[in-house]
Structure formats: structure tokens, C-alpha cells
Design an enzyme around this catalytic site. Structure first.
Site, PDB file in Angstrom:
ATOM      1  N   ASP A 123     -10.847  39.026 -15.470  1.00 38.68           N
ATOM      2  CA  ASP A 123     -11.197  37.615 -15.637  1.00 38.68           C
ATOM      3  C   ASP A 123     -11.431  37.056 -14.237  1.00 38.68           C
ATOM      4  O   ASP A 123     -10.494  36.902 -13.454  1.00 38.68           O
ATOM      5  CB  ASP A 123     -10.048  36.877 -16.324  1.00 38.68           C
ATOM      6  CG  ASP A 123     -10.258  35.378 -16.420  1.00 38.68           C
ATOM      7  OD1 ASP A 123     -11.292  34.876 -15.929  1.00 38.68           O
ATOM      8  OD2 ASP A 123      -9.368  34.698 -16.987  1.00 38.68           O
TER       9      ASP A 123
ATOM     10  N   ILE B 280     -34.580  35.314 -17.791  1.00 33.37           N
ATOM     11  CA  ILE B 280     -34.574  36.758 -17.956  1.00 33.37           C
ATOM     12  C   ILE B 280     -34.096  37.076 -19.374  1.00 33.37           C
ATOM     13  O   ILE B 280     -33.155  36.431 -19.872  1.00 33.37           O
ATOM     14  CB  ILE B 280     -33.636  37.433 -16.935  1.00 33.37           C
ATOM     15  CG1 ILE B 280     -33.983  36.985 -15.506  1.00 33.37           C
ATOM     16  CG2 ILE B 280     -33.700  38.945 -17.065  1.00 33.37           C
ATOM     17  CD1 ILE B 280     -35.347  37.432 -15.017  1.00 33.37           C
TER      18      ILE B 280
ATOM     19  N   ASN C  52     -21.629  38.409 -10.326  1.00 29.54           N
ATOM     20  CA  ASN C  52     -22.633  38.174 -11.361  1.00 29.54           C
ATOM     21  C   ASN C  52     -22.099  37.452 -12.598  1.00 29.54           C
ATOM     22  O   ASN C  52     -22.869  36.836 -13.330  1.00 29.54           O
ATOM     23  CB  ASN C  52     -23.229  39.524 -11.786  1.00 29.54           C
ATOM     24  CG  ASN C  52     -24.078  39.419 -13.031  1.00 29.54           C
ATOM     25  OD1 ASN C  52     -25.220  38.985 -12.992  1.00 29.54           O
ATOM     26  ND2 ASN C  52     -23.501  39.808 -14.174  1.00 29.54           N
TER      27      ASN C  52
ATOM     28  N   THR D 269     -31.929  38.257 -21.545  1.00 34.70           N
ATOM     29  CA  THR D 269     -30.545  38.711 -21.616  1.00 34.70           C
ATOM     30  C   THR D 269     -29.855  37.992 -22.776  1.00 34.70           C
ATOM     31  O   THR D 269     -30.379  36.990 -23.293  1.00 34.70           O
ATOM     32  CB  THR D 269     -29.789  38.367 -20.321  1.00 34.70           C
ATOM     33  OG1 THR D 269     -29.761  36.943 -20.160  1.00 34.70           O
ATOM     34  CG2 THR D 269     -30.440  39.020 -19.107  1.00 34.70           C
ATOM     35  N   PRO D 270     -28.678  38.456 -23.198  1.00 31.25           N
ATOM     36  CA  PRO D 270     -27.955  37.737 -24.259  1.00 31.25           C
ATOM     37  C   PRO D 270     -27.707  36.272 -23.921  1.00 31.25           C
ATOM     38  O   PRO D 270     -27.747  35.410 -24.808  1.00 31.25           O
ATOM     39  CB  PRO D 270     -26.646  38.525 -24.365  1.00 31.25           C
ATOM     40  CG  PRO D 270     -27.022  39.925 -23.974  1.00 31.25           C
ATOM     41  CD  PRO D 270     -28.038  39.742 -22.874  1.00 31.25           C
TER      42      PRO D 270
ATOM     43  N   TYR E 207     -23.482  24.368 -16.056  1.00 30.11           N
ATOM     44  CA  TYR E 207     -24.054  25.600 -15.492  1.00 30.11           C
ATOM     45  C   TYR E 207     -24.790  25.293 -14.190  1.00 30.11           C
ATOM     46  O   TYR E 207     -24.617  25.982 -13.176  1.00 30.11           O
ATOM     47  CB  TYR E 207     -25.007  26.205 -16.519  1.00 30.11           C
ATOM     48  CG  TYR E 207     -25.751  27.437 -16.069  1.00 30.11           C
ATOM     49  CD1 TYR E 207     -25.187  28.699 -16.215  1.00 30.11           C
ATOM     50  CD2 TYR E 207     -27.035  27.335 -15.537  1.00 30.11           C
ATOM     51  CE1 TYR E 207     -25.886  29.839 -15.816  1.00 30.11           C
ATOM     52  CE2 TYR E 207     -27.727  28.471 -15.136  1.00 30.11           C
ATOM     53  CZ  TYR E 207     -27.145  29.719 -15.284  1.00 30.11           C
ATOM     54  OH  TYR E 207     -27.847  30.837 -14.889  1.00 30.11           O
TER      55      TYR E 207
ATOM     56  N   LYS F 269     -23.922  26.720 -10.419  1.00 27.68           N
ATOM     57  CA  LYS F 269     -24.890  27.520  -9.672  1.00 27.68           C
ATOM     58  C   LYS F 269     -25.279  26.839  -8.356  1.00 27.68           C
ATOM     59  O   LYS F 269     -25.579  27.515  -7.366  1.00 27.68           O
ATOM     60  CB  LYS F 269     -26.128  27.781 -10.529  1.00 27.68           C
ATOM     61  CG  LYS F 269     -25.871  28.688 -11.730  1.00 27.68           C
ATOM     62  CD  LYS F 269     -25.297  30.032 -11.326  1.00 27.68           C
ATOM     63  CE  LYS F 269     -25.246  31.002 -12.494  1.00 27.68           C
ATOM     64  NZ  LYS F 269     -24.656  32.318 -12.107  1.00 27.68           N
TER      65      LYS F 269
ATOM     66  N   GLY G 255     -26.378  42.496 -20.019  1.00 31.13           N
ATOM     67  CA  GLY G 255     -27.348  41.691 -19.286  1.00 31.13           C
ATOM     68  C   GLY G 255     -27.604  42.130 -17.868  1.00 31.13           C
ATOM     69  O   GLY G 255     -27.730  43.317 -17.563  1.00 31.13           O
TER      70      GLY G 255
END
Length: 255
Positions: A60, A187, A87, A189-190, A152, A156, A17
Site C-alpha cells: 500500500d 491510454i 506508478n 488501461t482499466p 486526481y 498529479k 495497466g
């Protein structure tokens, strides 16, 4: 070419990604790049694909001892660090009512605590650089309510706030370190494929150039280009700022 010549970079979550695209572009522009991820097979494949100047480290980001080890490895191998791209990320589908404490803690362990630990331990090397840059990957989720991605969104939002505090701390301490956040929209990405329920489908074909329609997804290179700018000395007067890369999503939401 050569916009980050001679710099040493670490990109977390670089096995796929956005992180993989960031690492590839930084290497193409002259940086020695360390890619880190919990997915060792994909991470090693990504480093091999990039080639000369790319090294994979199993990592990790929620483990403080792992950060100490990674920074020691980079210092031993490259002598220092100039660019840190925090990231690494995960996404879970759960509303405030459905989200378990374990899910919330896991999301924040990776994306909030992971960014904190990266900045904390990264500064030991970054402040010795002639001109260093931290790029923290946040999201438009820090600006818009996304109840289905509750944990999430919370993580963020923490990244957005931490970035500004870190930037001011570095200036007040006299460190040659800038810190900015990127807030990407959807985006291809996976992670986004998973969030949209498209894990069994082939990735969408998206043009790498030209103007995109409002409902289009972006490509990892759209974000990587912003990472490169913020990592380079071209952005020397830019710190504590949030960069939205979303094809106008926030502007449309506010209209």
C-alpha cells in the site's frame, strides 16, 4: 535488448495497466523487477507472467511502514535499487463541489503522498547506486483543467512539482539519482476504461505500431517505452524534466 541489464527496479501499481507494461519491458531489457500493488492476486499473476527476474510484493503506497518494509525486502533480496517507478494511481469522478474531503484525501494519499514516500524511502538505496533513476507517473491532467477528475488532477499536479524538487535535491546532494515525470494522455488501461464508463466493454484494439489519429487512445507500451528510456543510462543528461506522451493532446488544446 539489455538497455537496463543488471539494474534492480521497483514498479508500484504493477498489477495491471501501465505498471504491468513498465515492469514487463524493464524485465525484458535485463532488469530484476519488483512489482508492488494492493491487488495481490493480479500482482502475483503479473509477476508470474513476466517470469524469471520478477517478484511481487504486496504494498500500500500510502502506508509509510509499508515503504520501509518494501525497501528492506528489496535490499535483502537484491542488494540495492537502481530504478523506482512511482506508478500507483486511482481515479475518482467528482468536481470541486462534489468531491468529498475523504475522496480528496484518498486520491492524494495514493498519488501524492505515495510518490513522496517512495522517493523519501527509495533514496536510501538509490543514492548508493552507480546510476539511478526515479520515474514519477504524473498526467496531462497536471497541465489541463479537468474539473470532473478534481482530486486526481490535484494529486498529479503535486507529482509534477515534487519531481523537479527531488531532481534538484539529488544534484545538490551529489547523489547519482535522476528524477523525471511522465505525463500521459488517454491510454487504454482499466483506469481509463473506468473513467470513460467502459468497464463492461472489451478493451479497444489499438495498433502497436504506426502513427495514430488525433482521437486515438494510446497503449501501455507507448508509456513503457518512455519509462525504459528514462530508466536507462541513455538518459544520463536528463533530470527534473516532464515528458508528455499524449499524441499531441496538449498541443491541440493550446492551439
Amino acid at each position: 535488448m539489455g538497455r537496463v541489464d543488471g539494474k534492480v527496479a521497483l514498479v508500484t501499481g504493477a498489477a495491471s495497466g501501465l505498471g504491468r507494461a513498465d515492469a514487463r519491458l524493464l524485465a525484458a531489457e535485463g532488469a530484476r523487477v519488483f512489482l508492488s500493488d494492493v491487488n495481490e492476486d493480479q500482482g502475483r499473476a503479473a509477476a508470474k507472467d513476466i517470469g524469471t527476474g520478477a517478484t511481487f510484493i504486496a504494498h500500500d503506497v500510502g502506508d509509510e511502514a509499508a515503504w520501509v518494509r518494501v525497501m528492506a525486502t528489496i535490499e535483502d533480496a537484491a542488494g540495492g535499487l537502481d530504478i523506482l517507478v512511482n506508478n500507483a494511481g486511482v481515479v475518482q469522478l467528482a468536481s470541486p463541489e462534489d468531491c468529498t474531503l475523504a475522496d480528496f484525501q484518498f486520491a492524494n494519499r495514493v498519488m501524492s503522498e505515495g510518490v513522496f514516500l517512495g522517493c523519501k524511502h527509495g533514496l536510501r538505496l538509490l543514492k548508493k547506486s552507480a546510476a539511478a533513476s526515479i520515474v514519477n507517473m504524473s498526467s496531462v491532467a497536471s497541465h489541463i483543467g479537468y474539473p470532473v477528475f478534481f482530486a486526481y488532477t490535484a494529486a498529479k499536479g503535486a507529482v509534477r512539482a515534487m519531481t523537479k524538487s527531488i531532481a534538484v535535491h539529488c544534484q545538490a546532494s551529489g547523489y547519482p539519482v535522476r528524477c523525471n515525470s511522465i505525463h500521459a494522455g488517454a491510454i487504454e488501461t482499466p483506469m481509463v476504461q473506468f473513467a470513460q464508463g467502459r468497464t463492461d466493454e472489451a478493451p479497444q484494439a489499438i495498433p502497436e505500431s504506426g502513427i495514430l489519429p488525433p482521437d486515438a487512445l494510446g497503449t501501455p507500451s507507448d508509456v513503457a517505452n518512455m519509462v525504459l528510456y528514462l530508466a536507462s543510462d541513455e538518459a544520463r543528461f536528463v533530470t527534473g524534466t516532464e515528458f508528455v506522451v499524449d499524441n499531441g493532446m496538449l498541443a491541440r488544446a493550446a492551439s
